[in-house]
Motif scaffolding. Structure first.
Motif, PDB file in Angstrom:
ATOM      1  N   GLY A 126       0.830  -1.206   0.000  1.00  7.08           N
ATOM      2  CA  GLY A 126       0.000   0.000   0.000  1.00  7.08           C
ATOM      3  C   GLY A 126       0.858   1.246   0.000  1.00  7.08           C
ATOM      4  O   GLY A 126       1.551   1.525   0.970  1.00  7.08           O
TER       5      GLY A 126
ATOM      6  N   GLY B 180      -0.208   4.445  -0.248  1.00 14.84           N
ATOM      7  CA  GLY B 180      -0.860   5.698   0.137  1.00 14.84           C
ATOM      8  C   GLY B 180       0.037   6.414   1.146  1.00 14.84           C
ATOM      9  O   GLY B 180       1.222   6.077   1.299  1.00 14.84           O
TER      10      GLY B 180
ATOM     11  N   GLY C 220       1.565   3.806   4.127  1.00 15.70           N
ATOM     12  CA  GLY C 220       2.579   2.850   3.698  1.00 15.70           C
ATOM     13  C   GLY C 220       3.831   3.578   3.227  1.00 15.70           C
ATOM     14  O   GLY C 220       4.965   3.146   3.509  1.00 15.70           O
TER      15      GLY C 220
ATOM     16  N   GLN D  95      -0.829  -1.009  -5.809  1.00 15.18           N
ATOM     17  CA  GLN D  95      -1.599  -1.543  -6.949  1.00 15.18           C
ATOM     18  C   GLN D  95      -1.774  -0.524  -8.081  1.00 15.18           C
ATOM     19  O   GLN D  95      -2.010  -0.900  -9.219  1.00 15.18           O
ATOM     20  CB  GLN D  95      -2.949  -2.070  -6.491  1.00 15.18           C
TER      21      GLN D  95
ATOM     22  N   HIS E 252      -3.527   8.398  -7.515  1.00 15.89           N
ATOM     23  CA  HIS E 252      -4.792   7.801  -7.948  1.00 15.89           C
ATOM     24  C   HIS E 252      -5.888   8.307  -7.022  1.00 15.89           C
ATOM     25  O   HIS E 252      -5.616   8.818  -5.931  1.00 15.89           O
ATOM     26  CB  HIS E 252      -4.702   6.272  -7.971  1.00 15.89           C
TER      27      HIS E 252
ATOM     28  N   ILE F   5      -6.565  18.762   7.169  1.00 15.37           N
ATOM     29  CA  ILE F   5      -6.377  19.601   8.356  1.00 15.37           C
ATOM     30  C   ILE F   5      -5.286  19.007   9.248  1.00 15.37           C
ATOM     31  O   ILE F   5      -5.271  17.800   9.497  1.00 15.37           O
ATOM     32  CB  ILE F   5      -7.683  19.702   9.183  1.00 15.37           C
TER      33      ILE F   5
ATOM     34  N   ALA G 246     -16.921   9.005   2.081  1.00 17.64           N
ATOM     35  CA  ALA G 246     -17.070  10.382   2.575  1.00 17.64           C
ATOM     36  C   ALA G 246     -17.222  11.300   1.365  1.00 17.64           C
ATOM     37  O   ALA G 246     -16.767  10.955   0.265  1.00 17.64           O
ATOM     38  CB  ALA G 246     -15.835  10.771   3.378  1.00 17.64           C
TER      39      ALA G 246
ATOM     40  N   CYS H  62     -14.440  10.017  -1.348  1.00 15.53           N
ATOM     41  CA  CYS H  62     -13.161   9.538  -0.804  1.00 15.53           C
ATOM     42  C   CYS H  62     -13.496   8.466   0.232  1.00 15.53           C
ATOM     43  O   CYS H  62     -14.632   8.390   0.688  1.00 15.53           O
ATOM     44  CB  CYS H  62     -12.510  10.759  -0.157  1.00 15.53           C
ATOM     45  N   ILE H  63     -12.524   7.625   0.594  1.00 17.31           N
ATOM     46  CA  ILE H  63     -12.827   6.544   1.559  1.00 17.31           C
ATOM     47  C   ILE H  63     -12.338   6.873   2.970  1.00 17.31           C
ATOM     48  O   ILE H  63     -11.176   7.227   3.164  1.00 17.31           O
ATOM     49  CB  ILE H  63     -12.169   5.216   1.136  1.00 17.31           C
TER      50      ILE H  63
ATOM     51  N   GLN I 157      -9.097  10.837  10.304  1.00 20.28           N
ATOM     52  CA  GLN I 157      -8.267  11.790  11.046  1.00 20.28           C
ATOM     53  C   GLN I 157      -6.777  11.431  11.039  1.00 20.28           C
ATOM     54  O   GLN I 157      -6.013  11.886  11.878  1.00 20.28           O
ATOM     55  CB  GLN I 157      -8.772  11.918  12.490  1.00 20.28           C
TER      56      GLN I 157
HETATM   57  C1  FAD Z   1     -12.487  13.082   2.543  1.00 21.09           C
HETATM   58  C2  FAD Z   1     -11.390  12.852   3.537  1.00 21.09           C
HETATM   59  C3  FAD Z   1     -10.978  13.902   4.327  1.00 21.09           C
HETATM   60  C4  FAD Z   1     -10.003  13.694   5.284  1.00 21.09           C
HETATM   61  N1  FAD Z   1      -9.597  14.753   6.024  1.00 21.09           N
HETATM   62  C5  FAD Z   1      -8.605  14.594   6.918  1.00 21.09           C
HETATM   63  C6  FAD Z   1      -8.120  15.734   7.633  1.00 21.09           C
HETATM   64  O1  FAD Z   1      -8.566  16.862   7.435  1.00 21.09           O
HETATM   65  N2  FAD Z   1      -7.110  15.539   8.511  1.00 21.09           N
HETATM   66  C7  FAD Z   1      -6.571  14.304   8.729  1.00 21.09           C
HETATM   67  O2  FAD Z   1      -5.663  14.193   9.561  1.00 21.09           O
HETATM   68  N3  FAD Z   1      -6.979  13.217   8.036  1.00 21.09           N
HETATM   69  C8  FAD Z   1      -7.989  13.339   7.149  1.00 21.09           C
HETATM   70  N4  FAD Z   1      -8.422  12.258   6.427  1.00 21.09           N
HETATM   71  C9  FAD Z   1      -7.840  10.924   6.697  1.00 21.09           C
HETATM   72  C10 FAD Z   1      -6.576  10.642   5.892  1.00 21.09           C
HETATM   73  O3  FAD Z   1      -6.670  11.151   4.598  1.00 21.09           O
HETATM   74  C11 FAD Z   1      -6.341   9.128   5.928  1.00 21.09           C
HETATM   75  O4  FAD Z   1      -6.108   8.774   7.281  1.00 21.09           O
HETATM   76  C12 FAD Z   1      -5.150   8.675   5.118  1.00 21.09           C
HETATM   77  O5  FAD Z   1      -5.151   9.208   3.819  1.00 21.09           O
HETATM   78  C13 FAD Z   1      -5.139   7.138   5.050  1.00 21.09           C
HETATM   79  O6  FAD Z   1      -4.028   6.737   4.283  1.00 21.09           O
HETATM   80  P1  FAD Z   1      -3.697   5.212   3.992  1.00 21.09           P
HETATM   81  O7  FAD Z   1      -2.347   5.190   3.400  1.00 21.09           O
HETATM   82  O8  FAD Z   1      -3.978   4.418   5.229  1.00 21.09           O
HETATM   83  O9  FAD Z   1      -4.827   4.742   2.942  1.00 21.09           O
HETATM   84  P2  FAD Z   1      -4.855   4.940   1.349  1.00 21.09           P
HETATM   85  O10 FAD Z   1      -4.509   6.316   0.971  1.00 21.09           O
HETATM   86  O11 FAD Z   1      -6.173   4.434   0.876  1.00 21.09           O
HETATM   87  O12 FAD Z   1      -3.699   4.009   0.835  1.00 21.09           O
HETATM   88  C14 FAD Z   1      -3.830   2.614   0.747  1.00 21.09           C
HETATM   89  C15 FAD Z   1      -3.126   2.180  -0.515  1.00 21.09           C
HETATM   90  O13 FAD Z   1      -3.055   0.769  -0.566  1.00 21.09           O
HETATM   91  C16 FAD Z   1      -3.171   0.379  -1.911  1.00 21.09           C
HETATM   92  N5  FAD Z   1      -3.573  -1.028  -1.951  1.00 21.09           N
HETATM   93  C17 FAD Z   1      -4.721  -1.567  -1.457  1.00 21.09           C
HETATM   94  N6  FAD Z   1      -4.763  -2.892  -1.668  1.00 21.09           N
HETATM   95  C18 FAD Z   1      -3.625  -3.206  -2.312  1.00 21.09           C
HETATM   96  C19 FAD Z   1      -3.088  -4.428  -2.819  1.00 21.09           C
HETATM   97  N7  FAD Z   1      -3.748  -5.587  -2.685  1.00 21.09           N
HETATM   98  N8  FAD Z   1      -1.891  -4.400  -3.432  1.00 21.09           N
HETATM   99  C20 FAD Z   1      -1.212  -3.229  -3.559  1.00 21.09           C
HETATM  100  N9  FAD Z   1      -1.669  -2.048  -3.119  1.00 21.09           N
HETATM  101  C21 FAD Z   1      -2.857  -2.028  -2.492  1.00 21.09           C
HETATM  102  C22 FAD Z   1      -4.242   1.327  -2.436  1.00 21.09           C
HETATM  103  O14 FAD Z   1      -4.249   1.417  -3.834  1.00 21.09           O
HETATM  104  C23 FAD Z   1      -3.858   2.629  -1.762  1.00 21.09           C
HETATM  105  O15 FAD Z   1      -2.997   3.419  -2.558  1.00 21.09           O
HETATM  106  C24 FAD Z   1      -9.402  12.422   5.457  1.00 21.09           C
HETATM  107  C25 FAD Z   1      -9.804  11.362   4.645  1.00 21.09           C
HETATM  108  C26 FAD Z   1     -10.781  11.565   3.687  1.00 21.09           C
HETATM  109  C27 FAD Z   1     -11.175  10.423   2.817  1.00 21.09           C
END
Ligand code: FAD
Length: 373
Positions: free
Chosen positions: A15, A17, A20, A39, A44, A55, A222, A316-317, A343
């Motif tokens: 992952g 994002g 990761g 992926q 993306h 924020i 969301a 967004c998720i 958050q």
């Molecule tokens: C609308 C919105 C507003 C937000 N506002 C705030 C805010 O104001 N302040 C704040 O602190 N936080 C905020 N957040 C929360 C914050 O954005 C998230 O906590 C953070 O982006 C999560 O990141 P992640 O890397 O865990 O998930 P993701 O960004 O979803 O990354 C996961 C990654 O894993 C990849 N992946 C999944 N499965 C596989 C696989 N099998 N093989 C390879 N790759 C894979 C995906 O493609 C993706 O790129 C907000 C979130 C949203 C959606």
């Protein structure tokens, strides 16, 4: 038959994002060999880390999140210095709403010797005339905007600079465990390693099902909406980041609204806790018209500096835990990194550091972030 790559990497992070990527950055900084598998690419729109801004704030009702924010602030500055990229702008953050919540946040800030100022709603509207404020207002100068997509891109660059490897456009199909080892399978390769970090956002539960005993996470949709400021309010300095923590005069209405100016896009406004169910297999990006109308109504009532008719919504998720907590924990060769609940972004570099510690054999000291209670 997929090719076996045996112990070529100390750690494999699934992952790419924000979380990761931050973990892979921290592991690479510590001299560990690391492979980040994503992926898609760094850019993306399918996960949680895309878009312009999020924020940042230190004020929280729970001490543990204020402490995490303090660590994150230091690490944001470190990442900015290393990459020569501006990622976090402290423009100030305003919380307003019912006194009990505002008083809790103020107390946690005071306990940590962090600045904050109580303001009357009128004084706050004088300072930020595009906004109407609820009964109790707290300004914290240590809040602001963090750049989301720019952070992910910067982390990818730093990982490679530090000797880490990235495999984009590669889906991890399955993770298997045999004793102390894990096998990470893609369509063409299997990687054997002693440490896999699963930071796959909404896909975490699918990837670790049957491998670790984990409390439930639910991916939800969301819907943030951007609005154009009216001409007299078209000034970035007139818009702090803000959270309206439930409308004081409507105690039955617990909707929490947040917003911030995103350069080039307008002022983002969204209800934090109004979410739609999400089917990951059959994801719809269609805008929920009723939610958009509710956001327009909120803007009409509370943000008169914005044009409610300029609404532009996206989806967004949020991967949510029942208590809006994170999961950051290790079991055997698998470390789970799921800090969303809407958050997580403000803490990105600190989450990277904690997850790297866990992947390197550390234990989770914060009970509420454990895999299961
Ligand atoms: C609308 C919105 C507003 C937000 N506002 C705030 C805010 O104001 N302040 C704040 O602190 N936080 C905020 N957040 C929360 C914050 O954005 C998230 O906590 C953070 O982006 C999560 O990141 P992640 O890397 O865990 O998930 P993701 O960004 O979803 O990354 C996961 C990654 O894993 C990849 N992946 C999944 N499965 C596989 C696989 N099998 N093989 C390879 N790759 C894979 C995906 O493609 C993706 O790129 C907000 C979130 C949203 C959606």
């Amino acid at each position: 038959m997929p090719r076996l790559s045996d112990f070529a990497f100390d750690h494999i992070v699934v992952g790419g994002g924000a979380m990761g990527s931050a973990t892979a950055w921290q592991l690479a900084k510590r001299g560990r060999s690391v492979l980040l598998i994503e992926q898609f690419t760094s850019k993306h729109l399918v996960g949680s880390s895309h878009g312009g801004t999020r924020i940042f704030r230190l004020g929280h009702q729970q001490e543990v999140y204020t402490s995490l924010g303090i660590s994150a602030l230091q690490l944001w500055r470190e990442l900015e210095a290393e990459s020569d990229t501006s990622l976090l702008e402290l423009i100030g953050h305003v919380d307003h709403g019912p006194v009990e919540v505002i008083a809790d946040i103020e107390e946690v800030l005071n306990t940590n010797n962090l600045d904050s100022t109580r303001m009357s709603p009128d004084a706050a509207s004088e300072r930020w005339p595009g906004m109407v404020f609820d009964t109790h207002v707290l300004f914290s100068p240590d809040g602001g905007r963090v750049y989301a997509q720019r952070t992910v891109d910067t982390l990818w660059k730093q990982i490679v600079k530090l000797g880490g490897e990235i495999l984009p456009n590669t889906e991890v199909l399955e993770i298997k465990i045999e004793g102390d080892n894990a096998f990470v399978e893609t369509a063409t390769q299997t990687f054997r390693t002693q440490s896999v970090v699963v930071a796959a956002g909404a896909w975490v539960p699918l990837l670790v099902a049957g491998l670790v005993n984990m409390r439930q996470l639910t991916p939800m949709r969301a819907q943030p909406t951007h609005f154009t400021p009216n001409p007299e309010f078209d000034d970035i300095d007139l818009w702090p980041t803000f959270i309206h923590r439930g409308i004081s005069s409507e105690p039955q209405n617990d909707t929490m609204w947040y917003g911030l100016w995103t350069p080039g896009e307008g002022v983002k406004v969204a209800p934090h806790n109004v979410l739609d169910p999400l089917d990951l297999e059959d994801r719809s990006f269609e805008v929920n018209a009723q939610h958009e109308q509710e956001t327009q109504q909120y803007v009409t009532d509370w943000l008169p500096g914005l044009d409610p008719n300029s609404a532009h919504s996206t989806t967004c998720i949020y991967t949510t835990d029942a208590n809006e907590d994170f999961i950051l924990d290790r079991q055997g060769p698998i470390t789970v990194c799921s800090p969303c609940s809407g958050q997580g972004f403000k803490y990105v570099p600190a989450i990277g550091a904690i997850t790297a510690d866990l992947a390197m054999g550390g234990t989770q000291a914060v009970t509420q972030w454990r895999l299961s209670e």
